[in-house]
Design an enzyme around this catalytic site. Structure first.
Site, PDB file in Angstrom:
ATOM      1  N   GLY A  38       0.829  -1.191  -0.080  1.00  0.00           N
ATOM      2  CA  GLY A  38      -0.097  -0.183  -0.142  1.00  0.00           C
ATOM      3  C   GLY A  38       0.830   1.377   0.046  1.00  0.00           C
ATOM      4  CG  ASP A  94      -1.625   1.566   3.060  1.00  0.00           C
ATOM      5  OD1 ASP A  94      -1.173   1.300   4.331  1.00  0.00           O
ATOM      6  OD2 ASP A  94      -1.934   0.950   2.324  1.00  0.00           O
ATOM      7  CG  ASP A  97      -8.138   0.116  10.256  1.00  0.00           C
ATOM      8  OD1 ASP A  97      -8.986   0.971  10.925  1.00  0.00           O
ATOM      9  OD2 ASP A  97      -8.487  -0.902   9.845  1.00  0.00           O
ATOM     10  CG  ASP A 153      -5.800  -3.525  -2.028  1.00  0.00           C
ATOM     11  OD1 ASP A 153      -5.411  -3.316  -0.922  1.00  0.00           O
ATOM     12  OD2 ASP A 153      -6.200  -4.729  -2.217  1.00  0.00           O
ATOM     13  NE  ARG A 159      -2.206  -2.942  -4.161  1.00  0.00           N
ATOM     14  CZ  ARG A 159      -2.347  -2.996  -2.835  1.00  0.00           C
ATOM     15  NH1 ARG A 159      -2.274  -2.256  -2.212  1.00  0.00           N
ATOM     16  NH2 ARG A 159      -2.376  -4.341  -2.737  1.00  0.00           N
TER      17      ARG A 159
HETATM   18  P1  5GP Z   1      -3.862  -1.967  10.673  1.00  0.00           P
HETATM   19  O1  5GP Z   1      -2.945  -3.017  10.996  1.00  0.00           O
HETATM   20  O2  5GP Z   1      -3.634  -0.626  11.063  1.00  0.00           O
HETATM   21  O3  5GP Z   1      -5.268  -2.322  11.226  1.00  0.00           O
HETATM   22  O4  5GP Z   1      -4.294  -2.000   9.113  1.00  0.00           O
HETATM   23  C1  5GP Z   1      -3.351  -1.558   8.387  1.00  0.00           C
HETATM   24  C2  5GP Z   1      -3.373  -2.084   6.713  1.00  0.00           C
HETATM   25  O5  5GP Z   1      -4.909  -2.519   6.724  1.00  0.00           O
HETATM   26  C3  5GP Z   1      -3.219  -0.940   5.938  1.00  0.00           C
HETATM   27  O6  5GP Z   1      -1.713  -1.267   5.495  1.00  0.00           O
HETATM   28  C4  5GP Z   1      -4.044  -1.678   4.806  1.00  0.00           C
HETATM   29  O7  5GP Z   1      -3.591  -2.495   4.145  1.00  0.00           O
HETATM   30  C5  5GP Z   1      -5.455  -2.110   5.317  1.00  0.00           C
HETATM   31  N1  5GP Z   1      -6.409  -1.003   5.464  1.00  0.00           N
HETATM   32  C6  5GP Z   1      -6.976  -0.763   6.532  1.00  0.00           C
HETATM   33  N2  5GP Z   1      -7.944   0.363   6.431  1.00  0.00           N
HETATM   34  C7  5GP Z   1      -8.182   0.267   5.086  1.00  0.00           C
HETATM   35  C8  5GP Z   1      -8.734   0.839   4.098  1.00  0.00           C
HETATM   36  O8  5GP Z   1      -9.780   1.817   4.739  1.00  0.00           O
HETATM   37  N3  5GP Z   1      -8.644   0.589   2.862  1.00  0.00           N
HETATM   38  C9  5GP Z   1      -7.912  -0.087   2.475  1.00  0.00           C
HETATM   39  N4  5GP Z   1      -7.584  -0.303   1.061  1.00  0.00           N
HETATM   40  N5  5GP Z   1      -6.962  -0.785   3.310  1.00  0.00           N
HETATM   41  C10 5GP Z   1      -7.121  -0.485   4.643  1.00  0.00           C
HETATM   42 MG    MG Z   2      -1.556  -2.918   3.362  1.00  0.00          MG
END
Ligand code: 5GP
Ligand code: MG
Length: 184
Positions: A38, A94, A97, A153, A159
């Site tokens: 990402g 990217d 979350d 994506d 992307r």
């Molecule tokens: P975390 O580990 O912080 O929950 O998630 C991070 C990863 O989840 C990001 O690098 C991404 O790949 C994916 N992700 C989280 N939220 C989104 C979103 O709204 N859209 C997309 N496309 N990917 C997300």
């Molecule tokens: Mg990712």
């Protein structure tokens, strides 16, 4: 799809981040490490705004969803990384979350004994975090919506969009239905 951030807004945000980084590191050499996949778009745009001694690497993080685990186990592949021992490292992702990805990749980097590890995320989704860690540099705070474009994506599509869009739930469902019937 609804546009959340335009190409111009994204460019301004990346330039602002670059300025913060240049000021923060004060000319010390930096190793930027993008988290695949990402981060590739922001990585490419960001490094070209950085007028300072710079090395660039990537690390792959992907989650493996076992049958019994709610949150997938994260698999980190650091084989593509340059040597970071005694280096100042800035991880680039990217989107922030839940925060689990960044926390685990930071921990993995520390094992390689860098001088410092800091983190940058282009987007921080509000109200979703499950970790104490806060990224050192944040591009944009965005609402809790599923977003695509500028590196992000949905099922490997979108992307390459120059802007950031939020996907409505209905569109995600439609896409899945189309996939089932084999049509596109
Ligand atoms: P975390 O580990 O912080 O929950 O998630 C991070 C990863 O989840 C990001 O690098 C991404 O790949 C994916 N992700 C989280 N939220 C989104 C979103 O709204 N859209 C997309 N496309 N990917 C997300
Ligand atoms: Mg990712």
């Amino acid at each position: 799809m609804k546009t959340l951030l335009t190409e111009d807004q994204l460019r301004d945000g990346v330039q602002r981040l670059a300025k913060e980084i240049v000021e923060f590191y004060e000319g010390r050499p930096l190793t930027i490490v993008g988290i695949l996949t990402g981060s590739v778009v922001v990585l490419a745009d960001l490094i070209r705004e950085l007028n300072m001694p710079l090395r660039v690497g990537v690390v792959q993080a992907r989650s493996y969803h076992g049958a019994t685990t709610e949150r997938g186990e994260l698999i980190i592949n650091a084989d593509l990384m340059p040597d970071i021992k005694d280096r100042d490292v800035l991880l680039v992702d990217d989107i922030f979350d839940t925060g689990h990805t960044l926390v685990e990749v930071v921990a993995k980097m520390r094992e390689l004994q860098p001088r410092s590890v800091r983190s940058l995320v282009l987007f921080r989704k509000e109200g979703r975090q499950q970790v104490q860690h806060e990224p050192d540099f944040v591009g944009f705070r965005i609402p809790d919506e599923f977003v695509v474009g500028y590196g992000l994506d949905y099922e490997d599509a979108y992307r390459h969009l120059r802007y950031l869009a939020s996907l409505e739930e209905a569109e995600i469902t439609n896409h899945l239905l189309e996939g089932e019937s084999g049509g596109r």
